[in-house]
Design a protein around this motif. Structure first.
Motif, PDB file in Angstrom:
ATOM      1  N   PHE A  34     -30.362   5.813  17.060  1.00 18.65           N
ATOM      2  CA  PHE A  34     -29.365   5.483  16.041  1.00 18.65           C
ATOM      3  C   PHE A  34     -29.782   4.249  15.254  1.00 18.65           C
ATOM      4  CE2 PHE A  34     -25.572   3.202  14.640  1.00 18.65           C
ATOM      5  CZ  PHE A  34     -24.953   4.166  13.868  1.00 18.65           C
ATOM      6  N   ASP A  35     -30.286   3.233  15.939  1.00 14.94           N
ATOM      7  CA  ASP A  35     -30.719   2.001  15.270  1.00 14.94           C
ATOM      8  C   ASP A  35     -31.882   2.275  14.313  1.00 14.94           C
ATOM      9  OD1 ASP A  35     -30.738  -1.047  15.083  1.00 14.94           O
ATOM     10  OD2 ASP A  35     -32.806  -0.615  15.669  1.00 14.94           O
ATOM     11  N   ARG A  36     -32.843   3.084  14.737  1.00 17.68           N
ATOM     12  CA  ARG A  36     -33.982   3.403  13.863  1.00 17.68           C
ATOM     13  C   ARG A  36     -33.530   4.187  12.638  1.00 17.68           C
ATOM     14  NH1 ARG A  36     -39.165   2.496  16.309  1.00 17.68           N
ATOM     15  NH2 ARG A  36     -38.846   0.455  17.220  1.00 17.68           N
ATOM     16  N   VAL A  37     -32.624   5.163  12.842  1.00 21.73           N
ATOM     17  CA  VAL A  37     -32.107   5.946  11.719  1.00 21.73           C
ATOM     18  C   VAL A  37     -31.320   5.039  10.768  1.00 21.73           C
ATOM     19  CG1 VAL A  37     -30.535   7.819  11.059  1.00 21.73           C
ATOM     20  CG2 VAL A  37     -32.062   8.099  13.021  1.00 21.73           C
ATOM     21  N   THR A  38     -30.557   4.120  11.329  1.00 26.45           N
ATOM     22  CA  THR A  38     -29.704   3.239  10.532  1.00 26.45           C
ATOM     23  C   THR A  38     -30.517   2.197   9.769  1.00 26.45           C
ATOM     24  OG1 THR A  38     -27.866   3.544  12.061  1.00 26.45           O
ATOM     25  CG2 THR A  38     -27.797   1.579  10.654  1.00 26.45           C
ATOM     26  N   ASN A  39     -31.430   1.520  10.460  1.00 22.98           N
ATOM     27  CA  ASN A  39     -32.112   0.364   9.893  1.00 22.98           C
ATOM     28  C   ASN A  39     -33.555   0.610   9.480  1.00 22.98           C
ATOM     29  OD1 ASN A  39     -29.857  -1.453  10.294  1.00 22.98           O
ATOM     30  ND2 ASN A  39     -30.275  -1.221  12.466  1.00 22.98           N
ATOM     31  N   GLY A  40     -34.081   1.783   9.812  1.00 22.36           N
ATOM     32  CA  GLY A  40     -35.469   2.079   9.470  1.00 22.36           C
ATOM     33  C   GLY A  40     -36.444   1.344  10.367  1.00 22.36           C
ATOM     34  N   PHE A  41     -37.723   1.630  10.170  1.00 21.37           N
ATOM     35  CA  PHE A  41     -38.777   1.005  10.965  1.00 21.37           C
ATOM     36  C   PHE A  41     -40.101   1.284  10.284  1.00 21.37           C
ATOM     37  CE2 PHE A  41     -41.893   1.137  14.513  1.00 21.37           C
ATOM     38  CZ  PHE A  41     -41.747  -0.168  14.948  1.00 21.37           C
ATOM     39  N   ARG A  42     -40.860   0.249   9.984  1.00 23.20           N
ATOM     40  CA  ARG A  42     -42.134   0.382   9.281  1.00 23.20           C
ATOM     41  C   ARG A  42     -41.956   1.217   8.016  1.00 23.20           C
ATOM     42  NH1 ARG A  42     -45.958   0.994  14.579  1.00 23.20           N
ATOM     43  NH2 ARG A  42     -45.651  -1.125  15.328  1.00 23.20           N
ATOM     44  N   LYS A  43     -42.618   2.370   7.923  1.00 18.88           N
ATOM     45  CA  LYS A  43     -42.526   3.172   6.697  1.00 18.88           C
ATOM     46  C   LYS A  43     -41.264   4.030   6.629  1.00 18.88           C
ATOM     47  CE  LYS A  43     -47.493   3.461   5.898  1.00 18.88           C
ATOM     48  NZ  LYS A  43     -48.641   4.371   5.740  1.00 18.88           N
TER      49      LYS A  43
END
Length: 70
Positions: A34-43
């Motif tokens: 959920f955090d990665r989907v919400t805030n993104g990561f790298r590209k």
């Protein structure tokens, strides 16, 4: 759903092959996804302004489901 309309373009139908790395959801906690989907990561872009909280939670649930990664 959100995965079919957006995520699969980079991650592929079942996370691979795609432009983005293969997902190994077995070791990921739903909150992490959920955090990665919400805030993104790298590209990977952040989706918090595009998809509702419920939609982002549904993506995390789908990635953790048997349907995604049996």
């Amino acid at each position: 759903g959100v995965w079919a309309n957006q995520c699969r373009h980079c991650h592929g139908n079942s996370a691979y092959p795609g432009k983005a790395p293969q997902l190994s959801p077995g070791s990921m906690e739903p909150d992490f996804i959920f955090d990665r989907v919400t805030n993104g990561f790298r590209k990977m872009p952040a989706w918090k302004e595009v998809f509702s909280q419920e939609q982002r939670m549904a993506v995390a649930a789908y990635v953790k489901s048997e349907a995604f990664s049996p």
